[in-house]
Design a protein around this motif. Structure first.
Motif, PDB file in Angstrom:
ATOM      1  N   VAL A   1       0.872  -1.184   0.000  1.00 16.25           N
ATOM      2  CA  VAL A   1       0.000   0.000   0.000  1.00 16.25           C
ATOM      3  C   VAL A   1       0.904   1.227   0.000  1.00 16.25           C
ATOM      4  N   VAL A   2       0.749   2.078  -0.990  1.00 11.74           N
ATOM      5  CA  VAL A   2       1.608   3.247  -1.173  1.00 11.74           C
ATOM      6  C   VAL A   2       1.352   4.270  -0.068  1.00 11.74           C
ATOM      7  N   PHE A   3       2.425   4.828   0.468  1.00 14.15           N
ATOM      8  CA  PHE A   3       2.277   5.660   1.663  1.00 14.15           C
ATOM      9  C   PHE A   3       1.577   6.984   1.415  1.00 14.15           C
ATOM     10  N   LYS A   4       1.668   7.559   0.226  1.00 14.63           N
ATOM     11  CA  LYS A   4       0.972   8.826  -0.018  1.00 14.63           C
ATOM     12  C   LYS A   4      -0.467   8.606  -0.478  1.00 14.63           C
ATOM     13  N   SER A   5      -0.638   7.850  -1.533  1.00 13.88           N
ATOM     14  CA  SER A   5      -1.962   7.761  -2.155  1.00 13.88           C
ATOM     15  C   SER A   5      -2.828   6.617  -1.643  1.00 13.88           C
ATOM     16  N   ALA A   6      -2.202   5.651  -0.937  1.00  3.95           N
ATOM     17  CA  ALA A   6      -2.901   4.443  -0.464  1.00  3.95           C
ATOM     18  C   ALA A   6      -3.208   3.458  -1.584  1.00  3.95           C
ATOM     19  N   TYR A   7      -2.649   3.679  -2.789  1.00  2.00           N
ATOM     20  CA  TYR A   7      -2.840   2.696  -3.863  1.00  2.00           C
ATOM     21  C   TYR A   7      -2.324   1.334  -3.408  1.00  2.00           C
ATOM     22  N   MET A   8      -3.082   0.289  -3.657  1.00  2.44           N
ATOM     23  CA  MET A   8      -2.727  -1.060  -3.238  1.00  2.44           C
ATOM     24  C   MET A   8      -2.510  -1.963  -4.451  1.00  2.44           C
ATOM     25  N   TYR A   9      -1.331  -2.560  -4.498  1.00  2.42           N
ATOM     26  CA  TYR A   9      -1.010  -3.501  -5.572  1.00  2.42           C
ATOM     27  C   TYR A   9      -1.763  -4.817  -5.388  1.00  2.42           C
ATOM     28  N   ASP A  10      -1.973  -5.509  -6.491  1.00  3.68           N
ATOM     29  CA  ASP A  10      -2.474  -6.880  -6.472  1.00  3.68           C
ATOM     30  C   ASP A  10      -1.255  -7.773  -6.238  1.00  3.68           C
ATOM     31  N   MET A  11      -1.051  -8.169  -4.999  1.00  2.00           N
ATOM     32  CA  MET A  11       0.165  -8.890  -4.629  1.00  2.00           C
ATOM     33  C   MET A  11       0.326 -10.192  -5.407  1.00  2.00           C
ATOM     34  N   HIS A  12      -0.750 -10.934  -5.556  1.00  2.00           N
ATOM     35  CA  HIS A  12      -0.676 -12.208  -6.257  1.00  2.00           C
ATOM     36  C   HIS A  12      -0.232 -12.006  -7.705  1.00  2.00           C
ATOM     37  N   LYS A  13      -0.817 -11.017  -8.367  1.00  2.00           N
ATOM     38  CA  LYS A  13      -0.492 -10.766  -9.772  1.00  2.00           C
ATOM     39  C   LYS A  13       0.961 -10.307  -9.938  1.00  2.00           C
ATOM     40  N   ILE A  14       1.411  -9.422  -9.070  1.00  2.00           N
ATOM     41  CA  ILE A  14       2.781  -8.915  -9.175  1.00  2.00           C
ATOM     42  C   ILE A  14       3.791 -10.019  -8.887  1.00  2.00           C
TER      43      ILE A  14
ATOM     44  N   ASN B   1       1.476  18.714  -1.174  1.00  2.00           N
ATOM     45  CA  ASN B   1       0.239  19.325  -0.655  1.00  2.00           C
ATOM     46  C   ASN B   1      -0.809  18.284  -0.259  1.00  2.00           C
ATOM     47  N   ASN B   2      -0.346  17.141   0.253  1.00  2.00           N
ATOM     48  CA  ASN B   2      -1.252  16.046   0.615  1.00  2.00           C
ATOM     49  C   ASN B   2      -1.600  16.063   2.101  1.00  2.00           C
ATOM     50  N   ILE B   3      -2.879  16.097   2.400  1.00  2.00           N
ATOM     51  CA  ILE B   3      -3.350  15.841   3.754  1.00  2.00           C
ATOM     52  C   ILE B   3      -3.830  14.390   3.784  1.00  2.00           C
ATOM     53  N   ARG B   4      -3.199  13.592   4.638  1.00  2.00           N
ATOM     54  CA  ARG B   4      -3.588  12.186   4.738  1.00  2.00           C
ATOM     55  C   ARG B   4      -4.559  12.005   5.905  1.00  2.00           C
ATOM     56  N   LEU B   5      -5.666  11.370   5.618  1.00  2.00           N
ATOM     57  CA  LEU B   5      -6.676  11.067   6.625  1.00  2.00           C
ATOM     58  C   LEU B   5      -6.681   9.550   6.821  1.00  2.00           C
ATOM     59  N   GLY B   6      -6.056   9.116   7.909  1.00  2.00           N
ATOM     60  CA  GLY B   6      -5.910   7.690   8.160  1.00  2.00           C
ATOM     61  C   GLY B   6      -7.078   7.136   8.946  1.00  2.00           C
ATOM     62  N   ILE B   7      -7.654   6.064   8.450  1.00  2.00           N
ATOM     63  CA  ILE B   7      -8.796   5.423   9.104  1.00  2.00           C
ATOM     64  C   ILE B   7      -8.322   4.149   9.794  1.00  2.00           C
ATOM     65  N   ALA B   8      -8.460   4.112  11.115  1.00  2.00           N
ATOM     66  CA  ALA B   8      -8.161   2.911  11.900  1.00  2.00           C
ATOM     67  C   ALA B   8      -9.492   2.355  12.401  1.00  2.00           C
ATOM     68  N   PRO B   9     -10.017   1.323  11.770  1.00  2.00           N
ATOM     69  CA  PRO B   9     -11.368   0.837  12.086  1.00  2.00           C
ATOM     70  C   PRO B   9     -11.551   0.385  13.527  1.00  2.00           C
ATOM     71  N   LEU B  10     -10.471   0.062  14.217  1.00  2.00           N
ATOM     72  CA  LEU B  10     -10.592  -0.373  15.605  1.00  2.00           C
ATOM     73  C   LEU B  10     -11.100   0.741  16.518  1.00  2.00           C
ATOM     74  N   TYR B  11     -10.798   1.995  16.152  1.00  2.00           N
ATOM     75  CA  TYR B  11     -11.208   3.065  17.069  1.00  2.00           C
ATOM     76  C   TYR B  11     -11.784   4.302  16.401  1.00  2.00           C
ATOM     77  N   ASN B  12     -11.726   4.450  15.111  1.00  2.00           N
ATOM     78  CA  ASN B  12     -12.325   5.614  14.467  1.00  2.00           C
ATOM     79  C   ASN B  12     -13.815   5.379  14.218  1.00  2.00           C
ATOM     80  N   THR B  13     -14.609   6.438  14.368  1.00  2.00           N
ATOM     81  CA  THR B  13     -16.052   6.364  14.146  1.00  2.00           C
ATOM     82  C   THR B  13     -16.429   7.130  12.875  1.00  2.00           C
ATOM     83  N   PHE B  14     -17.612   6.834  12.369  1.00  2.00           N
ATOM     84  CA  PHE B  14     -18.130   7.548  11.207  1.00  2.00           C
ATOM     85  C   PHE B  14     -18.398   9.011  11.556  1.00  2.00           C
TER      86      PHE B  14
END
Length: 425
Positions: free
Chosen positions: A179-192, A382-395
């Motif tokens: 998972v790319v640290f700036k954009s959060a793009y996620m590779y298909d690990m199996h395919k790569i 100019n990137n603001i990263r908003l990290g979501i941790a499902p264990l403790y972040n709410t909607f």
């Protein structure tokens, strides 16, 4: 009811239906809205008691006897927990040292094993320290090797086709962040992995923004090597020891460049000739960092109790909701989304861009009125990263965050900050 009110109502309804909501109670939660769990996870309450027990009893009273009673087995116990998170066998994970050191160990080992091949491939979206390590290896040990950095056209992703075109039979190693640290793009690990193996290359994955955030299946995907940190989504604490993975059949073929006593077959014989262990422990080096190593366990236990499938489902739901808010409330006032909108292609954080991204970020952290303190992070330019941790972040936290950003821009509150940068943002 306004559209904004409808969006807020949706957040409240989603929180009511959230089957993981109770896990939030297992963390130390302050008044701030914390959206930086992708850099440093929150403190699990159990960790406080655990560290107290280790310092006051195991260290304070039992002293060196605790090595035999508790500490010698600690790395393997924590490794077994990490293995469950990343889809590996317990004896394929070593935990200790930092991510950068573990990356160095495995990159060196891979290049030495593939010594007839001289190409290394990575991408421009990879975490810089990984690239620095590769550059150092070429400068210091592998002077005949070359490093190819595949460039991203949009600073968000690299296509599978671009990876495929870069690979050839001279490629020794392909290394990417899952998972790319700036954009959060996620590779298909199996395919790569498949593409690389067709060309006889090994693949080294950086799981720092994956472990604990997305479902990772190292064994099922045919992964060779991986590293990752434990202080982000695994909530292991600041500077917590990292981990590495080596596929079982490769362990005796690859050699750790750092020969230390804990990777020796019989470290307490204190012989002067080095003999490496045959298993994953050959990738250890010095004495385990007991206090920080022990602190990892509590956070991982919570993730395992929640279940990675459930965490991923909530993460997708929350990031989808976040994108809906951004498109409706922030895009009209000059923001762009710098992460994939397809949930199958992203991790658990969303990057947004604005020309005043840094000063907006500062205003979120340092409000002047009764507004909540909101902690995201910033990545140049100019990137603001908003990290979501499902264990403790709410909607609801997500909704309040976007409303706060909208207010900062519309009132131009960010203008009270200059252009000076804090060291850690």
């Amino acid at each position: 009811m306004s559209h904004q009110d409808e969006l807020q109502k949706k957040a409240l309804e989603l929180d009511k239906k959230d089957k993981l909501a109770h896990f939030r109670e297992q963390f130390e939660i302050g008044e701030e809205i914390y959206l930086d769990g992708n850099s440093l996870g929150r403190l699990p309450k159990k960790t406080v008691g655990l560290i107290s027990e280790i310092t006051q009893i195991q260290w304070g009273k039992r002293l060196i006897r605790s090595w035999n009673e508790h500490w010698m087995e600690l790395p393997s116990k924590v490794a077994a927990k990490i293995a469950q998170v990343v889809g590996a066998q317990a004896d394929e994970i070593f935990v200790g040292d930092s991510t950068s050191i573990n990356f160095y160990k495995l990159a060196f080992a891979a290049l030495k094993f593939q010594e007839t091949k001289t190409r290394i491939i990575t991408d421009s979206l990879n975490f810089p320290t990984d690239i620095y390590v590769l550059q150092g290896l070429i400068e210091q040990q592998f002077k005949n090797h070359s490093l190819t950095i595949i460039q991203s056209a949009d600073e968000q992703r690299i296509s599978d086709e671009a990876i495929s075109n870069a690979l050839d039979n001279e490629t020794a190693l392909l290394t990417l962040s899952h998972v790319v640290f700036k954009s959060a793009y996620m590779y298909d690990m199996h395919k790569i992995n498949h593409l690389a193996h067709q060309n006889g290359a090994l693949v080294l994955w950086d799981l720092s923004h994956s472990a604990g955030a997305v479902e990772v299946n190292l064994n099922e995907s045919g992964a060779d090597l991986a590293v990752g940190c434990t202080y982000k989504y695994l909530n292991g604490g600041p500077g917590a020891p990292a981990f590495l993975y080596v596929r079982k059949d490769l362990q005796e073929k690859l050699h750790n460049p750092i020969w230390g006593w804990f990777s020796h077959q019989k470290p307490f014989d204190f012989t002067l000739n080095y003999e490496a262990k045959a298993d994953i422990q050959r990738f250890s080096a010095g004495t385990p960092s007991v206090l920080s190593l022990a602190a990892i366990a509590s956070g991982i236990d919570i993730s395992l109790e929640a279940g990675m499938k459930n965490l991923r489902e909530k993460s997708v739901s929350q990031t989808n909701y976040l994108i809906e808010l951004i498109e409706n409330l922030l895009t009209p006032i000059g923001f762009t989304i710098a992460s994939p909108t397809n949930s199958n292609e992203r991790g658990s954080h969303i990057s947004i861009q604005h020309p005043e991204g840094y000063r907006i970020n500062r205003a979120m952290i340092e409000p002047t009125n009764d507004s909540p303190v909101i902690i995201p992070d910033f990545r140049p330019p100019n990137n603001i990263r908003l990290g979501i941790a499902p264990l403790y972040n709410t909607f609801e936290e997500i909704f309040r965050t976007i409303i706060r950003i909208k207010t900062i821009v519309e009132t131009r509150e960010f203008e009270r900050f200059g252009g000076e940068r804090l060291e850690v943002v």
